[in-house]
Scaffold this motif. Sequence first.
Motif, mmCIF file in Angstrom:
data_model
loop_
_atom_site.group_PDB
_atom_site.id
_atom_site.type_symbol
_atom_site.label_atom_id
_atom_site.label_comp_id
_atom_site.label_asym_id
_atom_site.label_seq_id
_atom_site.Cartn_x
_atom_site.Cartn_y
_atom_site.Cartn_z
ATOM 1 N N UNK A 52 -8.178 5.848 -4.271
ATOM 2 C CA UNK A 52 -7.382 5.580 -3.045
ATOM 3 C C UNK A 52 -8.095 4.625 -2.044
ATOM 4 N N UNK A 53 -9.200 4.347 -2.334
ATOM 5 C CA UNK A 53 -10.136 3.285 -1.558
ATOM 6 C C UNK A 53 -9.649 2.114 -2.210
ATOM 7 N N UNK A 54 -9.415 1.919 -3.672
ATOM 8 C CA UNK A 54 -8.822 0.640 -4.213
ATOM 9 C C UNK A 54 -7.409 0.331 -4.075
ATOM 10 N N UNK A 55 -6.562 1.282 -3.766
ATOM 11 C CA UNK A 55 -5.231 1.150 -3.224
ATOM 12 C C UNK A 55 -5.197 0.804 -1.613
ATOM 13 N N UNK A 56 -6.248 1.288 -0.994
ATOM 14 C CA UNK A 56 -6.264 0.820 0.349
ATOM 15 C C UNK A 56 -6.330 -0.730 0.672
ATOM 16 N N UNK A 57 -7.476 -1.148 -0.236
ATOM 17 C CA UNK A 57 -7.693 -2.547 -0.151
ATOM 18 C C UNK A 57 -6.497 -3.338 -0.717
ATOM 19 N N UNK A 58 -5.860 -3.145 -1.986
ATOM 20 C CA UNK A 58 -4.994 -3.716 -2.400
ATOM 21 C C UNK A 58 -3.521 -3.752 -2.055
ATOM 22 N N UNK A 59 -3.034 -2.539 -1.642
ATOM 23 C CA UNK A 59 -1.567 -2.557 -1.308
ATOM 24 C C UNK A 59 -1.116 -3.198 -0.103
ATOM 25 N N UNK A 60 -2.012 -3.255 0.871
ATOM 26 C CA UNK A 60 -1.389 -4.077 2.189
ATOM 27 C C UNK A 60 -1.193 -5.391 1.838
ATOM 28 N N UNK A 61 -2.205 -6.149 1.228
ATOM 29 C CA UNK A 61 -1.978 -7.585 0.554
ATOM 30 C C UNK A 61 -0.699 -7.571 -0.359
ATOM 31 N N UNK A 62 -0.540 -6.864 -0.980
ATOM 32 C CA UNK A 62 0.687 -6.846 -1.974
ATOM 33 C C UNK A 62 1.932 -6.578 -1.177
ATOM 34 N N UNK A 63 2.084 -5.667 -0.234
ATOM 35 C CA UNK A 63 3.221 -5.534 0.511
ATOM 36 C C UNK A 63 3.268 -6.742 1.545
ATOM 37 N N UNK A 64 2.523 -7.316 1.893
ATOM 38 C CA UNK A 64 2.440 -8.459 3.032
ATOM 39 C C UNK A 64 3.020 -9.683 1.914
ATOM 40 N N UNK A 65 2.604 -9.699 0.534
ATOM 41 C CA UNK A 65 2.995 -10.718 -0.194
ATOM 42 C C UNK A 65 4.693 -10.534 -0.480
ATOM 43 N N UNK A 66 4.967 -9.439 -0.623
ATOM 44 C CA UNK A 66 6.384 -9.176 -0.993
ATOM 45 C C UNK A 66 7.276 -9.487 0.191
#
Length: 72
Positions: A52-66
Amino acid sequence: MNDITGYVMWGVIALMSLGMLVGVGGVVAGRVFSMPHASKMSVVGICVVFGAAIAYLVLPGALTGIVGQGCV
């Protein structure tokens, strides 16, 4: 908006810290009281918190990129 987002982010970090403490406590209690299943489930819980911590760091950046920045 920034204040609310900041409070939510700190709340999530606090909950992850609490999850880690509970997981470590479960491992120790499982070892002390000779309950191997409790220790195994606590290790799984710790792995879930790390995921969950890894997803917490990665997913916002991925969503902003998309999606992009948008109006908000």
